[in-house]
Design an enzyme around this catalytic site. Structure first.
Site, PDB file in Angstrom:
ATOM      1  N   VAL A 212       0.838  -1.204   0.000  1.00 41.66           N
ATOM      2  CA  VAL A 212       0.000   0.000   0.000  1.00 41.66           C
ATOM      3  C   VAL A 212       0.874   1.256   0.000  1.00 41.66           C
ATOM      4  CG1 VAL A 212      -1.644   1.360   1.353  1.00 41.66           C
ATOM      5  CG2 VAL A 212      -1.996  -1.099   1.077  1.00 41.66           C
ATOM      6  N   THR A 215       2.443   1.769  -3.418  1.00 39.84           N
ATOM      7  CA  THR A 215       1.469   2.209  -4.416  1.00 39.84           C
ATOM      8  C   THR A 215       0.986   3.624  -4.143  1.00 39.84           C
ATOM      9  OG1 THR A 215       0.742  -0.094  -4.662  1.00 39.84           O
ATOM     10  CG2 THR A 215      -0.714   1.599  -5.535  1.00 39.84           C
ATOM     11  N   GLU A 216       0.791   3.947  -2.876  1.00 38.65           N
ATOM     12  CA  GLU A 216       0.253   5.253  -2.514  1.00 38.65           C
ATOM     13  C   GLU A 216       1.270   6.381  -2.671  1.00 38.65           C
ATOM     14  OE1 GLU A 216      -2.670   6.271  -1.764  1.00 38.65           O
ATOM     15  OE2 GLU A 216      -3.843   4.518  -1.170  1.00 38.65           O
ATOM     16  N   SER A 217       2.491   6.158  -2.184  1.00 42.47           N
ATOM     17  CA  SER A 217       3.434   7.280  -2.100  1.00 42.47           C
ATOM     18  C   SER A 217       4.836   6.963  -2.590  1.00 42.47           C
ATOM     19  CB  SER A 217       3.534   7.755  -0.639  1.00 42.47           C
ATOM     20  OG  SER A 217       4.176   6.762   0.160  1.00 42.47           O
ATOM     21  N   TYR A 300      -5.861   0.126  -8.887  1.00 46.09           N
ATOM     22  CA  TYR A 300      -5.220   0.274  -7.578  1.00 46.09           C
ATOM     23  C   TYR A 300      -5.169  -1.067  -6.849  1.00 46.09           C
ATOM     24  CZ  TYR A 300      -4.624   1.689  -2.696  1.00 46.09           C
ATOM     25  OH  TYR A 300      -4.187   1.805  -1.403  1.00 46.09           O
TER      26      TYR A 300
END
Length: 312
Positions: A212, A215-217, A300
């Protein structure tokens, strides 16, 4: 049936075992995966130079296994020292069988303030003549994973005041090439210890949390999206406030994400839908009664699960 099978596969791969070993075995068996009761673990074959994060990661596989006095086989149950011995055996490290014997392994750690994830924490019962009679595995933040007593299961609990702390791993140890390539490894991943600690605490796979964050940051704790999401795990201000999370602090952000994903998984019943809710919001998943028909959300979920599989 195909959809349910896929959901079962993802849950069994990324979620820490539920409250009973039997229920975890059934879920993993239905998904066609090896369960923690197998003699071959996800971390089997690691050299004896693993990290504290790897020790914690190995320990989380046994969450939910029933306590059994004298137990050394997770298929039937583990006692406190059977659990710690099994975790270290998964990493290719041999330690003695009983807690009193394990209390002589490695070297002493002066205090809990100096303890590191992977250290063994020991306790003595004043009513016992044998001295040391209980051991747990420290995971950081004043918490440990342990097999407490009859009628309970391997679980995360407060450390309290240990009588003795021992470190089996070398200080500053890093995984060898063999260790880095075997099983579940967050070696070289930023914030690996924090992912392992939060995952163990909230019952979420450290690999999924790392995926996560990637993928997020891209593991950037200072990231700010065009929509206003902030930090390593990209919390919107309202969500961060509701969870009591400081999104700019990696430890707070990762712990909050693990807690949030655990709640979403319970709410929606699958890891896929929990990830969809993390991306599009719980209300959106509720409104559509399942996966929202958004290309962004579908992409996502695929990216996160693929990255988590790579880390696993």
């Amino acid at each position: 049936m195909a959809v349910q099978s896929r959901i079962g596969q993802i849950q069994a791969r990324f979620m820490v075992p539920p409250t009973t070993n039997a229920s975890w075995a059934r879920a993993a068996s239905a998904a066609g995966l090896t369960t923690p009761t197998s003699a071959t673990s996800a971390t089997a074959g690691l050299a004896a130079t693993g990290t504290g994060a790897e020790v914690v990661g190995a320990a989380t596989k046994y969450l939910g296994v029933p306590y059994k006095w004298g137990g050394t086989d997770p298929a039937t149950g583990l006692d406190c020292s059977g659990f710690t011995q099994r975790v270290y055996a998964d990493l290719g490290i041999s330690i003695p069988r009983t807690s009193s014997q394990q209390a002589t392994a490695g070297r002493p750690v002066a205090s809990l303030a100096e303890a590191q994830p992977g250290d063994l924490v020991f306790f003595d019962n004043s009513s016992s003549r044998s001295g040391i009679d209980h051991v747990g595995l420290y995971i950081g933040g004043g918490k440990m994973i342990a097999a407490p007593q009859e009628g309970e299961v391997v679980k995360v609990q407060d450390v309290g005041n240990p009588t003795l702390i021992r470190r089996v791993l070398p200080d500053g140890a890093r995984p060898t090439t063999a260790a880095a390539s075997a099983g579940s490894s967050l070696a070289g991943v930023p914030y690996a210890d924090l992912f392992s600690q939060a995952g163990a605490k909230h019952g979420i796979s450290p690999a999924l949390l790392a995926a996560v964050a990637k993928t997020e940051s891209g593991f950037n704790s200072a990231a700010v999206s065009s929509a206003g999401a902030t930090g390593l795990m990209q919390f919107m201000p309202g969500t961060a406030k509701g969870l009591g999370v400081d999104p700019t602090d990696p430890a707070s952000s990762i712990d909050g994400a693990a807690r949030y994903l655990s709640s979403l998984t319970r709410q929606f019943g699958s890891t896929e839908l929990a990830l969809a809710a993390y991306n599009a919001g719980p209300g959106t998943v509720q409104r559509y009664g399942g996966m929202p028909p958004y290309a962004e959300t579908t992409s996502y979920v695929q990216k996160v699960t693929s990255a988590a599989e790579a880390y696993s």
